[in-house]
Structure formats: C-alpha cells, structure tokens
Motif scaffolding. Structure first.
Motif, PDB file in Angstrom:
ATOM      1  N   VAL A 127       0.833  -1.197   0.000  1.00 31.84           N
ATOM      2  CA  VAL A 127       0.000   0.000   0.000  1.00 31.84           C
ATOM      3  C   VAL A 127       0.868   1.247   0.000  1.00 31.84           C
ATOM      4  O   VAL A 127       1.865   1.325   0.728  1.00 31.84           O
ATOM      5  N   ALA A 128       0.482   2.214  -0.824  1.00 32.59           N
ATOM      6  CA  ALA A 128       1.107   3.538  -0.813  1.00 32.59           C
ATOM      7  C   ALA A 128       0.040   4.538  -0.385  1.00 32.59           C
ATOM      8  O   ALA A 128      -1.016   4.622  -1.019  1.00 32.59           O
ATOM      9  N   MET A 129       0.314   5.275   0.696  1.00 29.20           N
ATOM     10  CA  MET A 129      -0.625   6.295   1.148  1.00 29.20           C
ATOM     11  C   MET A 129      -0.420   7.562   0.320  1.00 29.20           C
ATOM     12  O   MET A 129       0.710   8.003   0.112  1.00 29.20           O
ATOM     13  N   THR A 130      -1.519   8.115  -0.154  1.00 27.96           N
ATOM     14  CA  THR A 130      -1.472   9.331  -0.968  1.00 27.96           C
ATOM     15  C   THR A 130      -2.323  10.405  -0.301  1.00 27.96           C
ATOM     16  O   THR A 130      -3.060  10.143   0.654  1.00 27.96           O
ATOM     17  N   SER A 131      -2.245  11.613  -0.825  1.00 30.09           N
ATOM     18  CA  SER A 131      -2.973  12.735  -0.239  1.00 30.09           C
ATOM     19  C   SER A 131      -4.451  12.671  -0.590  1.00 30.09           C
ATOM     20  O   SER A 131      -4.870  11.935  -1.481  1.00 30.09           O
TER      21      SER A 131
ATOM     22  N   ARG B  54      -3.539  10.065  -8.575  1.00 29.26           N
ATOM     23  CA  ARG B  54      -3.142   9.224  -7.441  1.00 29.26           C
ATOM     24  C   ARG B  54      -2.011   8.281  -7.836  1.00 29.26           C
ATOM     25  O   ARG B  54      -1.089   8.039  -7.053  1.00 29.26           O
ATOM     26  N   CYS B  55      -2.061   7.753  -9.056  1.00 28.93           N
ATOM     27  CA  CYS B  55      -0.968   6.906  -9.539  1.00 28.93           C
ATOM     28  C   CYS B  55       0.339   7.699  -9.604  1.00 28.93           C
ATOM     29  O   CYS B  55       1.394   7.208  -9.184  1.00 28.93           O
ATOM     30  N   ALA B  56       0.265   8.915 -10.150  1.00 33.31           N
ATOM     31  CA  ALA B  56       1.461   9.752 -10.263  1.00 33.31           C
ATOM     32  C   ALA B  56       2.059  10.027  -8.894  1.00 33.31           C
ATOM     33  O   ALA B  56       3.284   9.971  -8.707  1.00 33.31           O
ATOM     34  N   GLU B  57       1.201  10.312  -7.928  1.00 31.96           N
ATOM     35  CA  GLU B  57       1.678  10.599  -6.576  1.00 31.96           C
ATOM     36  C   GLU B  57       2.325   9.373  -5.939  1.00 31.96           C
ATOM     37  O   GLU B  57       3.372   9.469  -5.297  1.00 31.96           O
ATOM     38  N   ALA B  58       1.707   8.208  -6.126  1.00 22.70           N
ATOM     39  CA  ALA B  58       2.264   6.983  -5.542  1.00 22.70           C
ATOM     40  C   ALA B  58       3.624   6.658  -6.132  1.00 22.70           C
ATOM     41  O   ALA B  58       4.571   6.312  -5.403  1.00 22.70           O
ATOM     42  N   VAL B  59       3.758   6.763  -7.448  1.00 22.28           N
ATOM     43  CA  VAL B  59       5.037   6.470  -8.113  1.00 22.28           C
ATOM     44  C   VAL B  59       6.121   7.426  -7.618  1.00 22.28           C
ATOM     45  O   VAL B  59       7.251   7.020  -7.318  1.00 22.28           O
ATOM     46  N   ALA B  60       5.767   8.718  -7.515  1.00 18.57           N
ATOM     47  CA  ALA B  60       6.747   9.708  -7.058  1.00 18.57           C
ATOM     48  C   ALA B  60       7.130   9.495  -5.602  1.00 18.57           C
ATOM     49  O   ALA B  60       8.314   9.574  -5.241  1.00 18.57           O
ATOM     50  N   SER B  61       6.150   9.202  -4.749  1.00 15.42           N
ATOM     51  CA  SER B  61       6.436   9.060  -3.315  1.00 15.42           C
ATOM     52  C   SER B  61       7.298   7.845  -3.014  1.00 15.42           C
ATOM     53  O   SER B  61       8.078   7.845  -2.062  1.00 15.42           O
ATOM     54  N   LEU B  62       7.159   6.806  -3.846  1.00 16.38           N
ATOM     55  CA  LEU B  62       7.957   5.590  -3.650  1.00 16.38           C
ATOM     56  C   LEU B  62       9.291   5.655  -4.383  1.00 16.38           C
ATOM     57  O   LEU B  62      10.110   4.743  -4.261  1.00 16.38           O
TER      58      LEU B  62
END
Length: 266
Positions: free
Chosen positions: A71-75, A84-92
C-alpha cells in the motif's frame, strides 16, 4: 525494464461512497471486497514486477494490508486515479518503464487486456498513454444506451483514427449509428475499458496541468491528456468469451455478481 501496476482507491466516491470495500460474491458464494478482487486480478497479469494499492483512506489501507497488498498512502487532494498513480510512483521513488493504472472498480478485467496494453505501448513509438477498447456487440451497445436513457452513468465509449490514436472519449454512446444491430452483431461502438498504461514522463506531467474543460464536463480523466496534445493509443482487445463491466453504481453489484456466476469466477 519494469512494469508496475498501481490500483488507485478512494473511499469518498461521489456516486458510490465506500465502493472499494463493497463485497462481491463469486460463483462459489465467497464474498470478497472490490479492492481485493481488483488486486487479485492484477496478480494474474504476466510480466508485472510490482502491484501497489494507492489510497488516501486508512480503512482501505488497513484492509488491503491485511490481505497482503503493498500500500502507498497518498494525499486527499488527488482529483482522480491518474493523479493518485502519479503521486504513488513519485512518493515511492519508482522509475519503471511503464506504469499501469488498473482502476479498482473493474475486477473483471482479464489479464490479457493488460498484457496486450503493455505490448501495444511498447510497440508504438509516438503514444504517451495506451488504453484498451472492446468492440461492442448489439447487446452491449443496447445496455450502454439503456443506461444513458435511464440517467445512469454507465460505460465510456471511445473513437479513434486509422492510426489507433484516440480522437475522443465520452459517457455518451458514440459514434451515433441509426442502424439496428442483432444481439451478437459487431457494432461501430467501442467500449472503453478503464485501464491505462503510461510512459512515466507523461504521468509525471499530468497533475501539474490542472483539470481540463472537457475532462470536467465528461468526468473523464483521460481527456486531460488529449486536451494537452498528448497521444493516447487505443488497443483493441478481445473478450474471448469473457463478460466485462465496471462497478459504477450500486445497481451494478448484482450485475457483476451474475457475470461472475456465469463465468464460474470464484
């Protein structure tokens, strides 16, 4: 070269709050949540290096972690699944060759839809995004039209040029055709399957553009790419006897469960 599947899931859906946690009963009668069934569908895809559930909701995160998902937590500010996909890829800190957005409301998506999609994007030098389309039978076209007549938000249709690059997507049934079609007749209408494969550069740019006018009017996130001049490849896929539908409204639950029973999907 790596391919990552991200499954965006939010609890605060306008049309169907809590949708990812809604349970669906398969052919055996076992009830599993929508997000779990989507995650299990992702596990069947060949050539995938990683599957991630991206959510801003702790209830979904706890549930997904419990059945073994990463799981990737997003804003809470992500306006759609692509953001949301873009945020998850960047955060990881991921740097994959291709990112696949397997939306959490389409658990009946066959593995070969995604495999064909990835192969199509790899083979096309100009496309920034790829998405599958499925030629409608007469019955499927009639169902789409019935949804619109009843005021329900049903499936999305796509039109594309000779190069298979998308011209437009709509929740209306396009193109218009005056002809009548038999139940199994192929029609000129293509049902858009809500799965996307992105090149990472296009995905990273997407959130910074802001919502587009057509995107807002249609409620279709992929139109932002078209409004910005990015190219979306429509990859025609074959049903191979499988039925397909997305869970958009509460009334879709029995429809999906009936499909699963007919296909013998547990």
């Amino acid at each position: 070269m790596s391919v990552v599947i991200v499954i965006p899931a939010r609890h605060a859906s306008t049309r169907y709050p809590g949708k990812p946690l809604v349970e669906l009963r398969g052919a055996t009668g076992e009830a599993l949540s929508l997000i779990r069934r989507s995650w299990e569908a992702a596990q069947q895809v060949q050539g995938i290096d990683r599957v991630i559930v991206a959510t801003d909701d702790e209830r979904i995160a706890e549930h997904a972690t419990a059945f073994g998902a990463e799981v990737a937590m997003t804003s809470t500010t992500a306006r759609n699944g692509t953001e949301r996909c873009a945020e998850a890829v960047a955060s990881l800190g991921l740097t994959p060759e291709i990112v696949v957005n397997l939306q959490g409301d389409a658990p009946l998506t066959p593995a070969w839809f995604v495999e064909d999609l990835v192969a199509g994007l790899r083979a096309d030098a100009v496309a920034d995004v790829a998405t599958p389309v499925l030629r409608c039978s007469g019955d499927m076209r009639s169902e789409l039209i019935a949804d619109r007549v009843a005021g329900r938000v049903g499936g999305t249709t796509a039109v594309f040029g000779h190069d298979r690059l998308a011209l437009y997507f709509s929740k209306e049934v396009i193109p218009f055709a005056a002809a009548d079609f038999g139940p199994s007749d192929p029609t000129p209408v293509f049902h858009h399957v809500g799965v996307y494969a992105y090149r990472p550069a296009a995905l990273a740019e997407y959130p910074g553009w802001g919502e587009g006018r057509l995107e807002v009017l249609e409620g279709l996130e992929q139109l932002r790419f078209l409004e910005r001049g990015r190219r979306i490849l429509c990859v025609e896929v074959e049903a191979r006897g499988r039925e397909f539908w997305e869970l958009n409204n509460p009334s879709d639950v029995p429809k999906l469960e009936a499909m699963m029973a007919r296909m013998g999907l547990a």
